[in-house]
Design an enzyme around this catalytic site. Structure first.
Site, short mmCIF file in Angstrom:
data_model
loop_
_atom_site.label_atom_id
_atom_site.label_comp_id
_atom_site.label_asym_id
_atom_site.label_seq_id
_atom_site.Cartn_x
_atom_site.Cartn_y
_atom_site.Cartn_z
N GLY A 178 0.80 -1.22 0.00
CA GLY A 178 0.00 0.00 0.00
C GLY A 178 0.83 1.26 0.00
O GLY A 178 0.54 2.22 -0.72
N ASN A 220 -8.97 4.32 7.45
CA ASN A 220 -8.42 3.22 8.23
C ASN A 220 -8.69 3.35 9.72
O ASN A 220 -8.70 2.36 10.44
CB ASN A 220 -6.91 3.11 7.99
CG ASN A 220 -6.20 4.42 8.16
OD1 ASN A 220 -6.55 5.42 7.53
ND2 ASN A 220 -5.19 4.46 9.02
N GLY A 275 -2.28 -6.63 -0.15
CA GLY A 275 -2.72 -7.98 0.11
C GLY A 275 -3.13 -8.29 1.53
O GLY A 275 -4.14 -8.96 1.77
N HIS A 276 -2.35 -7.78 2.50
CA HIS A 276 -2.56 -8.27 3.86
C HIS A 276 -3.79 -7.72 4.55
O HIS A 276 -4.08 -8.09 5.68
CB HIS A 276 -1.30 -8.01 4.71
CG HIS A 276 -1.09 -6.58 5.09
ND1 HIS A 276 -1.17 -6.16 6.39
CD2 HIS A 276 -0.80 -5.50 4.35
CE1 HIS A 276 -0.92 -4.85 6.43
NE2 HIS A 276 -0.69 -4.43 5.21
N THR A 281 12.18 -7.52 -9.97
CA THR A 281 11.84 -8.90 -10.34
C THR A 281 10.47 -9.26 -9.77
O THR A 281 10.17 -8.96 -8.61
CB THR A 281 12.90 -9.86 -9.79
OG1 THR A 281 14.17 -9.47 -10.32
CG2 THR A 281 12.60 -11.30 -10.16
N CYS A 288 2.97 5.24 15.11
CA CYS A 288 4.10 5.61 14.27
C CYS A 288 5.25 4.66 14.58
O CYS A 288 5.18 3.85 15.50
CB CYS A 288 4.50 7.07 14.45
SG CYS A 288 5.75 7.37 15.68
#
Lengths: 365, 382
Positions: free
Chosen positions: B68, B150, B199-200, B236, B324
């Site tokens: 993200g 969030n 993804g997480h 990659t 933080c």
């Protein structure tokens, strides 16, 4: 017991926490964030509150398997320790910020918070013995920190655990290695944690600006030099005095007068004092006065035999010996270089009796 | 143990773990020309197609990234650099963005000659399209407003906001990190030009995400090298991570309607019970336009830090909102933007539910919360 361990990121507090866990206590760790700009503080060996130290502290907690939190006490630290440090120097005194931090932050703000959260006590890595509320010197006299803990009251001491007082620094490092704690060989912190480069005079110059004034010789009364700020000096100091010495005899700072910014210098003998007067004391182990005992007049300083009497503050009502009164210490043999602002800590052998801030030191004879 | 911090990271789906493990067992660089490379490339491109299908995008619009934060930085800085001209240097961003957007914008201001207009939110945390309209102008390089917040879970009117931006010919980015898996998310239907996912937050692996980027949208790269992703992103291909991301995206979006219904019911139960147990608690955020797994409260007289410590000690894992890197809690910029004072902002806790949450988690919270609040009230406020 439910204990709150203050982890600085150094080896002492790490081993103290480890020993508390091994003794079967339920231990939670906190790291105190004391800098308002952590990246601006020095890292590693000299500091106590860099990002690196915070990470080291977290690593220790994770290895010990205990909860870890960071408590932001930067504003409190600035107000009670850094601002006080600057104000004391500005007033011509020589403060001990570690003592002030213990008194106002570690064993006040942190301890109050810990007790409110349901902890029974705080555990720290200070080198001093504390058994059944009796505070005394560490077995490792080189590392002994009882002087900067003497300012704690009996109620503060009752909620404090000091696991390291019975072992030496070398043993602390060995215990850390045996437990796989990465900080085992981390260098000791020293000097003042909030002065990044160790340049106290430079720090004070930034905080207070240039305040030039005269350097006066005590014997002749003559102005023998000038300085950029009286705050750069401490009673007993010899180095850094740019003065004329017609007689070739070394001169030392005898006193600092902040209003006229006058630094008075004299020969070494003129530093001798036999009487020390203090502000209000904190008794860790209350005793009746007058009292014959020993006194330590600066961190890592030697001890002096003395007699302590109550000193009634000028202007106090007749017959009052209220707790607000200070001590008058008569030293059996004169001491040299006693600086107002430092603590006078009374000992009975290794046992700490109490502490008070030195207000004046003089030779009465 | 009760895990009520799914918005920080939600457990991986077993199918995603299997997909990662499967791909990890096979060697090969997807850019190589031999058989092993072709096999890896097939996995990468099938993953791209799966992510695109799950989120209403074309495969060519899926740029894989390291998560993200990278996607947000690529979108904000990349769009700015691509569109910057002497007369076009202004960035419009909501005041409640994640730090990955917030700090990227502030960096552009500090180092790249950008100016910024922070779009204010109402007390529920919403950016109104009229606010965006009023801030628009010919000097705007990009607009960025998150899909869902969030901390307080407020869902933004992204479609309407993107329309405003497009009327002025300005590209619109949205950070949809919290939305995928909880809300229906369709890239094409939303009309946005760039969308961040990771993804997480929906059952995939950590450290992998994507920027969905319209085919016509120009973005200047952050990372230079092999040009693997449309020459906009190099590095990659992380074949196993992409396989896991794809598996999770497919399942999370398939299951989204039923998961959202269940989460909303569980969350509503949590909210009702918290307000009953702690009558002084204040439920923050938008009661309607909200992530189904989010519940966010202020507990006046308490510090969120104290509550977190006390709940953690009893096996209930929650968050104060945003931590933080040093672990030092600051009053949330989101709550401050919503009009809360600093003290109230410091008194907040976020409970976030996810695909593995159960009623037992809510029970565990309610068992310890009243005692924790009572104790935290005794802690001296700093």
């Amino acid at each position: 017991m439910k204990l709150l361990a203050a982890l600085s990121g150094g080896v002492d507090s790490a081993v103290a926490a480890a020993l508390a866990v091994e003794a079967g206590h339920e231990v939670t760790a906190v790291h105190l964030a004391l800098s308002e700009a952590p990246e601006a503080l020095r890292s590693g060996s000299r500091g106590c509150c860099s990002r690196e130290d915070a990470r080291d502290a977290a690593r220790v907690a994770d290895v010990l398997g205990i909860p870890f939190y960071v408590w932001d006490l930067a504003a409190q630290f600035r107000e009670d320790v850094i601002d006080d440090f600057v104000a004391e120097y500005a007033a011509g005194r020589t403060p001990n910020p570690c003592l002030r931090c213990n008194e106002k932050v570690k064993f006040a703000a942190v301890l109050d918070r810990a007790l409110a959260l349901g902890f029974d006590a705080v555990v720290t890595g200070h080198h001093a013995r504390l058994d059944n509320g009796v505070l005394s010197r560490s077995v490792d006299l080189q590392k002994d920190q009882s002087y900067v803990l003497a300012v704690l009251s009996p109620s503060q001491l009752a909620a404090t655990v000091l696991p390291l007082g019975g072992i030496t620094k070398d043993e602390v490092r060995r215990l850390a290695r045996e437990r796989g704690l990465g900080v085992a060989d981390k260098a000791d912190s020293h000097d003042i944690c909030f002065i990044a480069d160790g340049d106290t005079a430079g720090f004070l110059r930034t905080a207070l600006g240039e305040q030039p004034g005269p350097v006066v010789d005590a014997l002749s009364g003559a102005v023998v030099g000038h300085h950029d700020g009286a705050y750069g000096f401490t009673v007993g100091q010899r180095r850094g005095l740019k003065i004329d010495k017609q007689d070739g005899v070394p001169r030392y700072v005898l006193s600092i007068e902040p209003v006229s910014r006058t630094v008075t210098v004299g020969t070494q003998e003129a530093l001798d004092v036999d009487t020390v007067r203090t502000g209000a004391p904190v008794w860790s182990s209350p005793r009746a006065l007058p009292l014959a005992c020993t006194v330590q007049l600066r961190a890592h300083g030697m001890v002096h035999d003395c007699t302590v009497t109550a000193m009634v503050t000028a202007g106090a009502t007749a017959g009052a010996t209220a707790s607000g009164d200070g001590w008058e210490l008569r030293l059996t043999d004169p001491a040299r270089g006693v600086a107002p602002g430092q603590a006078a800590v009374l000992y009975d052998g290794d046992e700490v009796l109490g502490s008070a801030t030195i207000r004046e030191a003089l030779l009465i004879g | 143990m009760a895990y009520l911090d799914h918005a920080a990271s939600t457990p991986m789906l077993p199918e995603a773990i299997a997909a990662v493990a499967d791909a990890m067992a096979r060697a090969g660089n997807a850019s190589s020309l031999h058989a092993a490379g072709r096999r890896a490339r097939r996995t990468v491109e099938e993953s791209r197609e799966a992510v695109a299908a799950a989120l209403g995008a074309r495969p060519s619009e899926v740029l894989f990234t390291g998560g993200g934060t990278e996607s947000d930085n690529l979108a904000v800085k990349g769009l700015y650099w691509a569109r910057r001209s002497p007369s076009r240097t202004r960035v419009l961003a909501s005041a409640v963005e994640h730090h990955a957007v917030l700090d990227a914008v502030e960096w552009l201001v500090a180092h790249e000659g950008a100016t910024v207009t922070w779009l204010e939110v109402d007390r529920l945390g919403r950016v109104h399209p009229e606010v965006l309209e009023a801030a628009m102008g010919p000097d705007v390089a990009l607009v960025t407003v998150m899909w869902a917040n969030n901390e307080v879970g407020t869902v933004q009117p992204v479609v309407a906001l993107a329309e405003v931006a497009h009327r002025h010919g300005v590209p619109f980015h949205t950070d949809a990190v919290q939305a995928v898996g909880q809300l229906p998310v369709d890239f094409a239907a939303s009309g946005v030009d760039a969308m961040t996912i990771t993804g997480h937050k929906f059952g995939g692996p950590l450290g992998v995400g994507a920027l969905l980027l319209g085919r016509e949208v120009a973005v200047t790269p952050l990372l230079h090298g092999g040009g693997q992703e449309r020459d906009v992103r190099s590095g990659t291909f992380d074949t196993p991570a992409l396989a896991g991301l794809a598996a999770a995206a497919t399942l999370a979006t398939q299951r989204q309607p039923i998961v959202a219904t269940n989460l909303a019911a569980l969350r509503d139960d949590l909210v009702r019970r918290v307000l009953a147990a702690v009558p002084s608690a204040v439920y923050n955020g938008d009661p309607v336009h909200r992530l189904p797994g989010n519940a966010h409260f202020s507990f006046p007289g308490c510090e969120g830090d104290s509550l977190l410590l006390l709940l953690d000690a009893r096996g209930v894992e929650v968050s104060t909102g945003s931590a933080c890197s040093s672990g030092v809690a600051r009053p949330s910029h989101v709550l401050v933007a919503m009009g809360q004072d600093e003290e109230t902002a410091r008194s907040s806790l976020r409970f976030s539910l996810g695909h593995s949450s159960t009623p037992a988690d809510v029970d565990a919270l309610l068992e310890v919360l009243p005692g924790a609040v009572e104790r935290a009230r005794r802690v001296p406020v700093r």
